[in-house]
Design an enzyme around this catalytic site. Structure first.
Site, mmCIF file in Angstrom:
data_model
loop_
_atom_site.group_PDB
_atom_site.id
_atom_site.type_symbol
_atom_site.label_atom_id
_atom_site.label_comp_id
_atom_site.label_asym_id
_atom_site.label_seq_id
_atom_site.Cartn_x
_atom_site.Cartn_y
_atom_site.Cartn_z
ATOM 1 N N GLU A 173 0.827 -1.230 0.000
ATOM 2 C CA GLU A 173 0.000 0.000 0.000
ATOM 3 C C GLU A 173 0.851 1.266 0.000
ATOM 4 O OE1 GLU A 173 -3.098 -0.146 3.018
ATOM 5 O OE2 GLU A 173 -4.161 -1.685 1.874
ATOM 6 N N TYR A 244 -11.647 -2.896 1.054
ATOM 7 C CA TYR A 244 -12.441 -3.209 2.242
ATOM 8 C C TYR A 244 -13.781 -2.513 2.080
ATOM 9 C CZ TYR A 244 -8.092 -4.888 4.259
ATOM 10 O OH TYR A 244 -6.940 -5.597 4.497
ATOM 11 N N GLU A 292 -5.619 -7.926 -0.817
ATOM 12 C CA GLU A 292 -6.336 -7.715 0.449
ATOM 13 C C GLU A 292 -7.789 -7.447 0.096
ATOM 14 O OE1 GLU A 292 -4.815 -4.994 3.441
ATOM 15 O OE2 GLU A 292 -2.761 -5.479 2.863
#
Ligand code: AHR
Length: 499
Positions: A173, A244, A292
Site C-alpha cells: 500500500e 475493504y 487484500e
C-alpha cells in the site's frame, strides 16, 4: 418468489480459475500471529507452538497463496530481527499498529507452518524503511542453497534446504498516506524497479507483485497504477489492488449490491494494465493480485487500530454477520467471473484480525464469512464460464442496478459448480441452470447458508447461529436444474453434466 435463469455454454469460457484467488493473509498485528496462530502455552499447541485447532479450521478453508508478514507492518519490518536463536531476537516497537513485536515468529517459523498447511508463501518485502538490498538479501536467505553469506546464515540457523519462495510483493500500500515510507508514485516506482531487478538477479524464477492503488477512494486512484506500471512493467508480473467494504449506512439492500463496484474496480485496474501493455508495447500484460479484500468498517476506529504499545493487543476484531457472509461470497463471485485478469486474491485476514476464525484463550469460533469461503474453495478447480443472468433486478442507492442473483460458475470436466447469492431479503428465488450445449444430469452435492436476520452472527455462547447446511431443494428435468433458494442466502452446488 423470484424466477431467474442462468444461461451457460461450455464453449463460452473466461479462463482457468487460478487457485491462488483463494489465498489468505497473515500479518504481524493484533492477535493474528501471536495468540491466534501461535500460542505455545495453549493446550492445542503443536511441537512448534502453533495451534492445532486453528490449523484444522484453516485447513477447511484450504487457502493457497498466504501473504506474510504484512500489511502496514511490513513497511517497518526488518526480516533479520525474526531469524536465528529466539533469545537473541529483539523486541521492536511496531509503528504501524503501535504495538510490541517480539519476533518469536519469523521467516523460518512461518515457512514451517506454511509447509504444514500446504500454502504457497507470498512474502512482502519492506519498501517503507527497507532497501532493495535488504529485500534481495532476504531472498538469498530463503532461496539459495548455500555458499554465500545469507544462504549460509539460514543453514547456520538450522535450515539446510532453501525454502524456495517464488511469490514476492514489492512493499505494501505504498500509495496510502498512512504507510510508513509513503512516497509519490514516481519514487515508489524507482525503488520497486531497483528491488525487482536485484531480486531477479538473485533468483530469476520469482514472480513479483507491484503495489497498485490500495483503495478506490484516494485521489491517485488509477493514476498511481499507470505511473508505476509505465515504469516497472517489464519487471513485474502482477499489480496489486485492495478493497475493504462495509454497510456504512446500515442499508442492507444497498450493501448487498457492493459487488458492482468490485467488478468496476477490477475492470478499471485491468484496463490500466491493458493500456500500458498496448501503449508501451511491452511483451506481456501484467495481471491482477487482489491481495487484500474483506468487510472491514466497524473495528476501524482509533481504539481498534492503536495497540498502545502492547504485545498482541486486540486490533481490528470485526464481528461478522449474515449480510457480511453474502458480501464475502460476492467478492469471490467477482474474482471467478474475472478469472482472466485476477490471478491472486487474499482474504485479509485469517485469524482474529478481520478474520473468519476467532479465538478467545483456547476457545475458537467460526465467523459467518468462514462458510461461503469454505463452500466455494472446495469447488474452485476448473474453468470459469461466462454467466448470463435473466431475471429481476433492483436499483441500489450507491451501486446502480444489480440482479437479485449474484453468480459465478466453474466447469471442471463433466462437473459444473454454480455459486449464487440471493440478495433479496424477503423473497425466495427459483434459479434454472440451462447449459446451451449440455444437460445437467445429476446433483453431486450442494450447500447453502441463509437466515432471516441480516445481523445474525456467531458468538462464543451461540457459535452455530449462522452456518452452512446441505442443500437438496433441486429438481433436474430435461437437462435443466431448478434450484430453490431461500431469501438472503449463499449457495454452492456441483452437478454432473453431459455434452
Ligand atoms: O489488513 C489490515 C491492513 O489493511 C493492512 O495492514 C493494510 O495493508 C491495509 O490497510
Amino acid at each position: 418468489m423470484h424466477k431467474t435463469t442462468l444461461h451457460l455454454h461450455t464453449a463460452f469460457t473466461v479462463d482457468r480459475v487460478d487457485p491462488r484467488i483463494f489465498g489468505g493473509f497473515l500479518e504481524h498485528m493484533g492477535r493474528a500471529v501471536n495468540d491466534g496462530v501461535y500460542r505455545p502455552q495453549s493446550a492445542h499447541a503443536d511441537d512448534l507452538g502453533f495451534r492445532k485447532d486453528v490449523q484444522a479450521a484453516l485447513k477447511r478453508l484450504d487457502f493457497t497463496a498466504m501473504r506474510y508478514p504484512g500489511g502496514n507492518f511490513v513497511s517497518g519490518y526488518h526480516w533479520l530481527d525474526g531469524v536465528g536463536p529466539r533469545e537473541n531476537r529483539p523486541k521492536v516497537r511496531d509503528l504501524a499498529w503501535q504495538s510490541i513485536e517480539t519476533n518469536e515468529v519469523g521467516t523460518n517459523e512461518f515457512m514451517q507452518l506454511s509447509n504444514r498447511m500446504g500454502w504457497t508463501p507470498m512474502m512482502a518485502v519492506n519498501l517503507g524503511t527497507g532497501t532493495p538490498e535488504e529485500a534481495r538479501n532476504w531472498l538469498e536467505y530463503t532461496n539459495i542453497e548455500g555458499g554465500s553469506k545469507w544462504a549460509d546464515l539460514r543453514r547456520e540457523h538450522g535450515f539446510e534446504k532453501p525454502w524456495d519462495i517464488k511469490l514476492w510483493c514489492l512493499g505494501n500500500e505504498m500509495d496510502g498516506h498512512w504507510q510508513i515510507g509513503h512516497v509519490p508514485a514516481e519514487n515508489y516506482a524507482i525503488s520497486a524497479q531497483q528491488t525487482a531487478r536485484m531480486m531477479r538477479m538473485c533468483d530469476p524464477d520469482i514472480e513479483l507483485v507491484v503495489c497498485g492503488s490500495c483503495t478506490t477512494g484516494l485521489p491517485t486512484y488509477l493514476e498511481w497504477d499507470r505511473k508505476v506500471l509505465e515504469h516497472c512493467r517489464d519487471e513485474v508480473d502482477y499489480l496489486s489492488l485492495h478493497r475493504y467494504v462495509g454497510n456504512h449506512n446500515d442499508d442492507t439492500v444497498d450493501y448487498l449490491a457492493v459487488g458492482n463496484s468490485i467488478d468496476d474496480q477490477i475492470e478499471a485496474t485491468d484496463a490500466v494494465c491493458h493500456s500500458v501493455w498496448k501503449t508501451k508495447k511491452t511483451r506481456k500484460k501484467v495481471k491482477l493480485s487482489f491481495d487484500e479484500w474483506n468487510v472491514w468498517y466497524r473495528a476501524n476506529k482509533a481504539e481498534h487500530v492503536d495497540g498502545k504499545g502492547k504485545f498482541a493487543p486486540p486490533l481490528l476484531e470485526e464481528v461478522y454477520n449474515l449480510e457480511d457472509a453474502l458480501v464475502a461470497a460476492g467478492f469471490l463471485n467477482s474474482f471467478i467471473r474475472h478469472a482472466d485478469s485476477v490471478k491472486i486474491a487474499n482474504l485479509a485476514q485469517i485469524v482474529n484480525v478481520i478474520a473468519p476464525i476467532f479465538t478467545r484463550g483456547d476457545e475458537m469460533i467460526l465467523q459467518t464469512i468462514f462458510y461461503p469461503i469454505e463452500m466455494m474453495s472446495k469447488r474452485r478447480e476448473g474453468i470459469s464460464l461466462q454467466v448470463q443472468v435473466e431475471g429481476p433486478s433492483y436499483t441500489s442507492a450507491s451501486y446502480g442496478e444489480v440482479s437479485f442473483l449474484d453468480t459465478s460458475a466453474i466447469l471442471n470436466g463433466d462437473r459444473l459448480s454454480v455459486f449464487f447469492v440471493n440478495r433479496d431479503l424477503e423473497k425466495p428465488m427459483e434459479v434454472q441452470v440451462k447449459i446451451g450445449d449440455a444437460s445437467v444430469t445429476e446433483l453431486v452435492d450442494a450447500e447453502f447458508l441463509a437466515g432471516t436476520d441480516p445481523k445474525a452472527h456467531n458468538t462464543f455462547d451461540a457459535p452455530h447461529r449462522v452456518y452452512s447446511c446441505v442443500h437438496e431443494d433441486v429438481t433436474i428435468s430435461n437437462g435443466v436444474a431448478t434450484i430453490s433458494l431461500p431469501p438472503m442466502c449463499v449457495y454452492a452446488g456441483t452437478f454432473k453434466i453431459e455434452r
